[in-house]
Design a protein around this motif. Structure first.
Motif, PDB file in Angstrom:
ATOM      1  N   PRO A  49     -31.616  95.880  43.213  1.00 10.68           N
ATOM      2  CA  PRO A  49     -31.777  96.807  42.096  1.00 10.68           C
ATOM      3  C   PRO A  49     -32.879  96.338  41.147  1.00 10.68           C
ATOM      4  O   PRO A  49     -32.954  95.144  40.805  1.00 10.68           O
ATOM      5  CB  PRO A  49     -30.413  96.781  41.402  1.00 10.68           C
ATOM      6  N   VAL A  50     -33.737  97.262  40.765  1.00  9.06           N
ATOM      7  CA  VAL A  50     -34.784  97.009  39.780  1.00  9.06           C
ATOM      8  C   VAL A  50     -34.534  97.948  38.605  1.00  9.06           C
ATOM      9  O   VAL A  50     -34.336  99.154  38.796  1.00  9.06           O
ATOM     10  CB  VAL A  50     -36.187  97.239  40.365  1.00  9.06           C
ATOM     11  N   VAL A  51     -34.510  97.396  37.406  1.00  6.44           N
ATOM     12  CA  VAL A  51     -34.197  98.173  36.197  1.00  6.44           C
ATOM     13  C   VAL A  51     -35.322  97.977  35.194  1.00  6.44           C
ATOM     14  O   VAL A  51     -35.712  96.841  34.899  1.00  6.44           O
ATOM     15  CB  VAL A  51     -32.854  97.714  35.577  1.00  6.44           C
ATOM     16  N   TRP A  52     -35.838  99.086  34.663  1.00  2.54           N
ATOM     17  CA  TRP A  52     -36.903  99.038  33.647  1.00  2.54           C
ATOM     18  C   TRP A  52     -36.306  99.511  32.326  1.00  2.54           C
ATOM     19  O   TRP A  52     -35.818 100.632  32.215  1.00  2.54           O
ATOM     20  CB  TRP A  52     -38.065  99.911  34.061  1.00  2.54           C
ATOM     21  N   THR A  76     -46.636  97.856  37.675  1.00  2.00           N
ATOM     22  CA  THR A  76     -45.777  96.674  37.565  1.00  2.00           C
ATOM     23  C   THR A  76     -44.547  96.807  38.455  1.00  2.00           C
ATOM     24  O   THR A  76     -44.168  95.872  39.166  1.00  2.00           O
ATOM     25  CB  THR A  76     -45.352  96.480  36.101  1.00  2.00           C
ATOM     26  N   LEU A  77     -43.935  97.969  38.444  1.00  4.41           N
ATOM     27  CA  LEU A  77     -42.722  98.164  39.230  1.00  4.41           C
ATOM     28  C   LEU A  77     -42.993  98.133  40.727  1.00  4.41           C
ATOM     29  O   LEU A  77     -42.183  97.617  41.502  1.00  4.41           O
ATOM     30  CB  LEU A  77     -42.051  99.469  38.822  1.00  4.41           C
ATOM     31  N   HIS A  78     -44.137  98.646  41.160  1.00  5.47           N
ATOM     32  CA  HIS A  78     -44.500  98.533  42.571  1.00  5.47           C
ATOM     33  C   HIS A  78     -44.682  97.064  42.965  1.00  5.47           C
ATOM     34  O   HIS A  78     -44.261  96.650  44.051  1.00  5.47           O
ATOM     35  CB  HIS A  78     -45.768  99.324  42.864  1.00  5.47           C
ATOM     36  N   GLU A  79     -45.305  96.267  42.099  1.00  4.91           N
ATOM     37  CA  GLU A  79     -45.473  94.836  42.377  1.00  4.91           C
ATOM     38  C   GLU A  79     -44.116  94.156  42.509  1.00  4.91           C
ATOM     39  O   GLU A  79     -43.878  93.369  43.437  1.00  4.91           O
ATOM     40  CB  GLU A  79     -46.272  94.168  41.255  1.00  4.91           C
ATOM     41  N   VAL A  80     -43.239  94.440  41.559  1.00  2.34           N
ATOM     42  CA  VAL A  80     -41.907  93.818  41.576  1.00  2.34           C
ATOM     43  C   VAL A  80     -41.139  94.219  42.832  1.00  2.34           C
ATOM     44  O   VAL A  80     -40.523  93.378  43.501  1.00  2.34           O
ATOM     45  CB  VAL A  80     -41.125  94.210  40.309  1.00  2.34           C
ATOM     46  N   ARG A  81     -41.192  95.510  43.175  1.00  6.05           N
ATOM     47  CA  ARG A  81     -40.471  95.970  44.362  1.00  6.05           C
ATOM     48  C   ARG A  81     -40.956  95.249  45.613  1.00  6.05           C
ATOM     49  O   ARG A  81     -40.152  94.866  46.482  1.00  6.05           O
ATOM     50  CB  ARG A  81     -40.640  97.487  44.496  1.00  6.05           C
ATOM     51  N   ALA A  82     -42.260  95.029  45.726  1.00 10.77           N
ATOM     52  CA  ALA A  82     -42.797  94.315  46.878  1.00 10.77           C
ATOM     53  C   ALA A  82     -42.283  92.874  46.924  1.00 10.77           C
ATOM     54  O   ALA A  82     -42.102  92.310  48.005  1.00 10.77           O
ATOM     55  CB  ALA A  82     -44.323  94.337  46.847  1.00 10.77           C
ATOM     56  N   GLU A  83     -42.029  92.295  45.762  1.00 10.61           N
ATOM     57  CA  GLU A  83     -41.581  90.909  45.692  1.00 10.61           C
ATOM     58  C   GLU A  83     -40.082  90.764  45.986  1.00 10.61           C
ATOM     59  O   GLU A  83     -39.671  89.803  46.648  1.00 10.61           O
ATOM     60  CB  GLU A  83     -41.879  90.334  44.298  1.00 10.61           C
ATOM     61  N   VAL A  84     -39.269  91.682  45.476  1.00  9.35           N
ATOM     62  CA  VAL A  84     -37.820  91.492  45.573  1.00  9.35           C
ATOM     63  C   VAL A  84     -37.204  92.178  46.779  1.00  9.35           C
ATOM     64  O   VAL A  84     -36.024  91.953  47.085  1.00  9.35           O
ATOM     65  CB  VAL A  84     -37.112  91.977  44.287  1.00  9.35           C
ATOM     66  N   MET A 120     -30.871  87.763  44.657  1.00 11.51           N
ATOM     67  CA  MET A 120     -31.006  88.129  43.261  1.00 11.51           C
ATOM     68  C   MET A 120     -30.085  89.300  42.945  1.00 11.51           C
ATOM     69  O   MET A 120     -30.061  90.293  43.672  1.00 11.51           O
ATOM     70  CB  MET A 120     -32.467  88.493  42.965  1.00 11.51           C
ATOM     71  N   ARG A 121     -29.316  89.202  41.871  1.00 14.71           N
ATOM     72  CA  ARG A 121     -28.404  90.276  41.485  1.00 14.71           C
ATOM     73  C   ARG A 121     -29.174  91.548  41.135  1.00 14.71           C
ATOM     74  O   ARG A 121     -28.805  92.650  41.548  1.00 14.71           O
ATOM     75  CB  ARG A 121     -27.559  89.813  40.296  1.00 14.71           C
ATOM     76  N   ALA A 122     -30.237  91.390  40.384  1.00 14.46           N
ATOM     77  CA  ALA A 122     -31.101  92.510  40.001  1.00 14.46           C
ATOM     78  C   ALA A 122     -32.333  91.926  39.324  1.00 14.46           C
ATOM     79  O   ALA A 122     -32.295  90.810  38.790  1.00 14.46           O
ATOM     80  CB  ALA A 122     -30.392  93.465  39.052  1.00 14.46           C
ATOM     81  N   TRP A 123     -33.431  92.695  39.374  1.00  6.45           N
ATOM     82  CA  TRP A 123     -34.604  92.340  38.572  1.00  6.45           C
ATOM     83  C   TRP A 123     -34.678  93.344  37.436  1.00  6.45           C
ATOM     84  O   TRP A 123     -34.772  94.553  37.648  1.00  6.45           O
ATOM     85  CB  TRP A 123     -35.888  92.392  39.396  1.00  6.45           C
ATOM     86  N   ILE A 124     -34.591  92.816  36.204  1.00  4.55           N
ATOM     87  CA  ILE A 124     -34.610  93.669  35.019  1.00  4.55           C
ATOM     88  C   ILE A 124     -35.848  93.337  34.204  1.00  4.55           C
ATOM     89  O   ILE A 124     -36.081  92.176  33.846  1.00  4.55           O
ATOM     90  CB  ILE A 124     -33.350  93.456  34.165  1.00  4.55           C
ATOM     91  N   GLY A 125     -36.652  94.358  33.905  1.00  5.58           N
ATOM     92  CA  GLY A 125     -37.860  94.174  33.120  1.00  5.58           C
ATOM     93  C   GLY A 125     -37.801  94.964  31.823  1.00  5.58           C
ATOM     94  O   GLY A 125     -37.283  96.089  31.778  1.00  5.58           O
ATOM     95  N   TYR A 126     -38.317  94.366  30.771  1.00  2.00           N
ATOM     96  CA  TYR A 126     -38.368  94.998  29.449  1.00  2.00           C
ATOM     97  C   TYR A 126     -39.805  94.864  28.963  1.00  2.00           C
ATOM     98  O   TYR A 126     -40.221  93.803  28.522  1.00  2.00           O
ATOM     99  CB  TYR A 126     -37.379  94.294  28.526  1.00  2.00           C
ATOM    100  N   GLY A 127     -40.566  95.929  29.107  1.00  2.00           N
ATOM    101  CA  GLY A 127     -41.975  95.880  28.760  1.00  2.00           C
ATOM    102  C   GLY A 127     -42.242  96.309  27.334  1.00  2.00           C
ATOM    103  O   GLY A 127     -41.435  97.001  26.711  1.00  2.00           O
TER     104      GLY A 127
END
Length: 224
Positions: A101-104, A88-96, A3-10
């Motif tokens: 890179p994780v971007v909020w 949410t970000l901890h969940e995503v980090r565990a998954e990816v 995955m290039r990055a996980w980007i979330g927009y809450g």
């Protein structure tokens, strides 16, 4: 495939509007990665929502249908506790994994209040923060010293070019000016809808407008 990055927009997306879509599309194009829109169930730093979670999530799904690279992530709706971004970000980090890179994505108005968020300093151990321009809120880093000295110092230390967010898993802050800033407002949409003023319709995608009409989501209740 990596995955290039996980980007979330809450957000509450109460309702989602064309400004939200413009931000999501701009982030997608700038980072060349999918953007996950994450409807909040019960955001602790905002007032109660006006449409329930199932309606808000469905409106987000209708809004992103056919939009390249925009997805809906319903993870926060399943929680039976207050919905904090850090969880949410901890969940995503565990998954990816540790290296992706994780971007909020947040608005400039939220960046000015970041020091009030739950466990806000932990955000940068897990993700980058990308702040998009909003009317009435400056993205000038020097201006944050008037808001909170610690927040201003953190922004100054972590600020980096937008594209460089993909060079590390977490820890940075980048700014995305929207010129001109999008002026759509969920609050104003609800106010106009409750008043029976059709001026809100141009602020939301047409399938969302039809859904609001069908379910009378923001219509003012008639006296008994």
């Amino acid at each position: 495939m990596t995955m290039r990055a996980w980007i979330g927009y809450g957000g509450t997306f109460d309702p989602i509007h064309c400004g939200h879509l413009a931000v999501a599309n701009a982030v997608r194009d700038a980072l060349d990665a999918d953007v996950h829109l994450v409807p909040a169930a019960d955001p602790p730093h905002k007032d109660a929502t006006h449409a329930d979670a199932s309606h808000r999530a469905r409106m987000v799904e209708l809004a992103v249908a056919g939009e390249r690279g925009l997805r809906v992530d319903r993870r926060e709706l399943a929680r039976d506790r207050p919905s904090y971004s850090i969880d949410t970000l901890h969940e995503v980090r565990a998954e990816v994994g540790r290296e992706t890179p994780v971007v909020w994505v947040i608005g400039a108005d939220s960046l000015a209040q970041l020091h009030r968020w739950h466990r806000w300093r932990e955000l940068f151990d897990t993700a980058h923060v990308l702040a998009a321009g909003r009317p009435g809120f400056s993205l000038d880093p020097a201006g944050f010293a008037q808001v909170d000295a610690e927040l201003a110092a953190l922004i100054a230390a972590r600020l980096r070019p937008l594209a460089s967010l993909l060079d590390a898993p977490s820890g940075g802050i980048a700014l995305l000016p929207m010129e001109p800033p999008r002026r759509e407002s969920s609050t104003e949409i609800r106010r106009l809808a409750a008043a029976g003023d059709d001026g809100w319709r141009g602020q939301v995608p047409s399938p969302v407008a039809a859904y609001i009409d069908r379910h009378r989501l923001y219509a003012r209740a008639l006296p008994a």
